[in-house]
Design a protein around this motif. Structure first.
Motif, PDB file in Angstrom:
ATOM      1  N   PHE A 117       0.821  -1.210   0.000  1.00  0.00           N
ATOM      2  CA  PHE A 117       0.000   0.000   0.000  1.00  0.00           C
ATOM      3  C   PHE A 117       0.860   1.268   0.000  1.00  0.00           C
ATOM      4  O   PHE A 117       0.444   2.305  -0.525  1.00  0.00           O
ATOM      5  CB  PHE A 117      -0.911   0.033   1.228  1.00  0.00           C
ATOM      6  N   PHE A 156      -0.620   4.568  -1.515  1.00  0.00           N
ATOM      7  CA  PHE A 156      -1.164   5.508  -0.535  1.00  0.00           C
ATOM      8  C   PHE A 156      -0.984   4.873   0.839  1.00  0.00           C
ATOM      9  O   PHE A 156      -1.732   3.990   1.232  1.00  0.00           O
ATOM     10  CB  PHE A 156      -2.642   5.779  -0.823  1.00  0.00           C
ATOM     11  N   PHE A 185      -1.599   5.704   3.795  1.00  0.00           N
ATOM     12  CA  PHE A 185      -2.637   5.819   4.818  1.00  0.00           C
ATOM     13  C   PHE A 185      -3.833   4.915   4.541  1.00  0.00           C
ATOM     14  O   PHE A 185      -4.768   4.858   5.341  1.00  0.00           O
ATOM     15  CB  PHE A 185      -3.099   7.268   4.950  1.00  0.00           C
ATOM     16  N   ALA A 186      -3.813   4.199   3.413  1.00  0.00           N
ATOM     17  CA  ALA A 186      -4.915   3.278   3.121  1.00  0.00           C
ATOM     18  C   ALA A 186      -4.997   2.181   4.173  1.00  0.00           C
ATOM     19  O   ALA A 186      -6.088   1.725   4.533  1.00  0.00           O
ATOM     20  CB  ALA A 186      -4.728   2.669   1.729  1.00  0.00           C
ATOM     21  N   ARG A 187      -3.839   1.750   4.686  1.00  0.00           N
ATOM     22  CA  ARG A 187      -3.834   0.714   5.714  1.00  0.00           C
ATOM     23  C   ARG A 187      -4.512   1.209   6.985  1.00  0.00           C
ATOM     24  O   ARG A 187      -5.300   0.490   7.602  1.00  0.00           O
ATOM     25  CB  ARG A 187      -2.415   0.233   6.001  1.00  0.00           C
ATOM     26  N   ASP A 188      -4.221   2.447   7.369  1.00  0.00           N
ATOM     27  CA  ASP A 188      -4.803   2.984   8.602  1.00  0.00           C
ATOM     28  C   ASP A 188      -6.306   3.195   8.460  1.00  0.00           C
ATOM     29  O   ASP A 188      -7.068   2.941   9.398  1.00  0.00           O
ATOM     30  CB  ASP A 188      -4.111   4.305   8.960  1.00  0.00           C
ATOM     31  N   VAL A 189      -6.730   3.650   7.292  1.00  0.00           N
ATOM     32  CA  VAL A 189      -8.162   3.838   7.063  1.00  0.00           C
ATOM     33  C   VAL A 189      -8.892   2.499   7.116  1.00  0.00           C
ATOM     34  O   VAL A 189      -9.957   2.371   7.728  1.00  0.00           O
ATOM     35  CB  VAL A 189      -8.409   4.529   5.704  1.00  0.00           C
ATOM     36  N   SER A 190      -8.311   1.477   6.497  1.00  0.00           N
ATOM     37  CA  SER A 190      -8.969   0.166   6.469  1.00  0.00           C
ATOM     38  C   SER A 190      -9.043  -0.456   7.860  1.00  0.00           C
ATOM     39  O   SER A 190     -10.067  -1.042   8.233  1.00  0.00           O
ATOM     40  CB  SER A 190      -8.232  -0.769   5.508  1.00  0.00           C
ATOM     41  N   CYS A 228     -11.775   1.224   9.711  1.00  0.00           N
ATOM     42  CA  CYS A 228     -13.085   0.740   9.255  1.00  0.00           C
ATOM     43  C   CYS A 228     -13.411  -0.619   9.870  1.00  0.00           C
ATOM     44  O   CYS A 228     -14.565  -0.890  10.229  1.00  0.00           O
ATOM     45  CB  CYS A 228     -13.115   0.652   7.731  1.00  0.00           C
ATOM     46  N   PRO A 280      -5.091   5.724  -5.328  1.00  0.00           N
ATOM     47  CA  PRO A 280      -5.320   5.809  -3.880  1.00  0.00           C
ATOM     48  C   PRO A 280      -6.788   5.657  -3.504  1.00  0.00           C
ATOM     49  O   PRO A 280      -7.105   5.033  -2.485  1.00  0.00           O
ATOM     50  CB  PRO A 280      -4.797   7.203  -3.521  1.00  0.00           C
ATOM     51  N   THR A 330      -8.072   2.590  -1.211  1.00  0.00           N
ATOM     52  CA  THR A 330      -8.614   2.878   0.116  1.00  0.00           C
ATOM     53  C   THR A 330     -10.026   2.321   0.275  1.00  0.00           C
ATOM     54  O   THR A 330     -10.347   1.690   1.291  1.00  0.00           O
ATOM     55  CB  THR A 330      -8.622   4.395   0.370  1.00  0.00           C
ATOM     56  N   SER A 335     -10.922  -0.906   2.662  1.00  0.00           N
ATOM     57  CA  SER A 335     -11.888  -0.664   3.743  1.00  0.00           C
ATOM     58  C   SER A 335     -13.048  -1.646   3.675  1.00  0.00           C
ATOM     59  O   SER A 335     -13.495  -2.177   4.699  1.00  0.00           O
ATOM     60  CB  SER A 335     -12.405   0.776   3.662  1.00  0.00           C
TER      61      SER A 335
END
Length: 475
Positions: free
Chosen positions: A39, A43, A45-50, A53, A101, A105, A109
């Protein structure tokens, strides 16, 4: 012949649960070691968003199962789960391929939400097994995860992503049918939030000590996961699997579940030792901190899962609630700990001396919580403290059951009609100001009624009054 058939069905159920839980745990390890690092090029921050979620999905499921279980009807729940896994998987793959991204994301998620739903179905199926079988499945699945995790990063990216997306689908396919019974039962009964009014010992409230314990332990593990990570992936050690395998051997040889509280103590020792070694620089302790921290994490994860499953088995009407809330508390704790680990990584870059000061500070906090915070807490007491509730009792209107309890106590202790009315309000948690307004009487009148009620019941506080109603409900 009938006994042989039942024994065969039990074995098949255990095998399906083992494959399902093992697939789910391996998907999580693949996510952390092989998929999330991919990731970062698109992007980061995709890991943190997922992950966020996923935590939110657990909490939402827990809240719905607690207050509005009819929203979790099996057909809708399973369709939503499948849609998230398949649709999210397509978007995730497209996001990585096209370096988008937005697609990455959204896809990550959705997959995270679907995986959270599968975690609940797997937990419900584990609750249908005997205590020994559930412990054996949990220990075996965790052993499989710990042995395989260090090698997952060696997989080709395409293979790792494909496995990460397929494994939750496998787990769903193996558990959907058996989980339907729990979901249907919960959707057709009174909400646990209502049932808990008259059966408070049968249900764990969302902020019970168990969930707080899960949250705080996972903060430490989340921090260890991200602190001092290598190329966006956590450091791993094959030796971390040894304590987990030993627990599995114990369960298989003794043919009885492992003790949750003993495992928690071992987990705490491993974590404290890991943080202690993290403050040292000698070559002799290189990777020793990783071995102990990961081992401690797995031991506690096994304990938490066994506790949630055991509680769900004791009270099927609250099973979805406790499994969803337990995993939600753990997910939020991991999220908070991981965020702290990322912040600490930045501080270490600015000041290398903090590389050793930060683990030392966390060690002090964690040891303090284990020594002081868990002084009166035991998993065994929490599990055994959950009183099973029958479906016939649950089918009654909660208000009717509660009123019946109040009337029984009032009659047994000779309360007058007005005193019985005041007693029922006090039992519902109403204060004196509320009673004054509801009955249109003066403060002194309410005070006199309360005094007479306390005298007749032989109690001295509002809490004793509530305890009396609870004991009446249990009786």
């Amino acid at each position: 012949m009938e006994e042989k058939r039942e024994a065969r069905e039990v074995r098949h159920a255990a095998v399906r649960a083992l494959v399902a839980y093992g697939a789910l745990l391996c998907a999580v390890s693949l996510m952390n070691t092989a998929v999330f690092p991919l990731f970062d090029a698109v992007f980061m921050f995709a890991r943190d968003v997922s992950v966020t979620c996923s935590a939110v999905a657990f909490l939402v499921m827990g809240a719905l199962a607690w207050r509005a279980p009819h929203w979790l009807r099996p057909r809708h729940f399973l369709a939503l789960t499948l849609g998230c896994l398949v649709g999210g998987g397509v978007l995730l793959a497209a996001g990585l391929t096209l370096a988008s991204p937005v697609l990455l994301t959204i896809g990550a998620s959705l997959v995270a939400c679907g995986r959270a739903c599968v975690t609940v179905t797997v937990g419900l199926v584990l609750a249908t097994l005997s205590g020994w079988a559930a412990a054996a499945v949990i220990a075996a699945a965790c052993s499989l995860q710990m042995i395989g995790a260090p090698w997952f990063s060696l997989l080709p990216p395409a293979v790792a992503v494909a496995a990460y997306l397929v494994l939750p689908l496998v787990a769903l396919g193996l558990t959907a049918k058996r989980a339907v019974g729990f979901l249907r039962k919960g959707a057709t009964q009174q909400p646990p939030a209502d049932l808990a009014v008259t059966r408070p010992t049968s249900f764990l409230a969302p902020f019970s000590a168990l969930f707080i314990c899960l949250f705080l332990f996972q903060v430490a593990f989340g921090f260890a996961l991200r602190f001092d990570e290598v190329a966006g992936a956590p450091r791993l050690s094959e030796a971390s699997a040894l304590p987990v395998v030993l627990v599995l051997a114990y369960v298989l040889v003794k043919r009885r579940p492992f003790s949750p509280d003993v495992l928690v103590s071992l987990s705490a020792l491993a974590v404290i030792g890991g943080f202690l070694l993290a403050t040292r620089t000698e070559p002799s302790v290189l990777w020793g901190d990783v071995t102990l921290l990961n081992a401690g994490n797995s031991l506690f994860a096994m304990t938490a899962q066994l506790a949630l499953v055991a509680i769900a088995a004791r009270n099927p009407l609250g099973a979805a609630t406790v499994i969803a809330w337990g995993n939600g508390a753990s997910s939020v704790g991991s999220l908070v700990g991981a965020a702290a680990g990322m912040v600490a990584n930045g501080w270490v870059v600015a000041d290398p001396q903090l590389r050793f000061a930060i683990p030392a500070a966390l060690l002090l906090v964690f040891a303090g919580y284990v020594i002081l915070g868990l002084r009166k807490f035991t998993f065994k007491a929490v599990i055994e403290g959950v009183a099973p509730v029958g479906e016939q009792q649950a089918a009654q209107a909660p208000e009717e059951v509660f009123q019946h309890r109040c009337e029984a106590v009032a009659s047994r202790h000779g309360l007058t009609p007005r005193e019985a009315e005041v007693f029922a309000m006090l039992a519902r948690g109403r204060d004196r100001a509320y009673i004054e307004e509801a009955l249109v009487v003066s403060r002194n009148t309410v005070k006199a009624h309360v005094k007479h009620i306390y005298a007749k019941l032989g109690i001295h506080s509002h809490q004793e009054l509530i305890d009396l109603i609870e004991s009446e409900a249990v009786g």
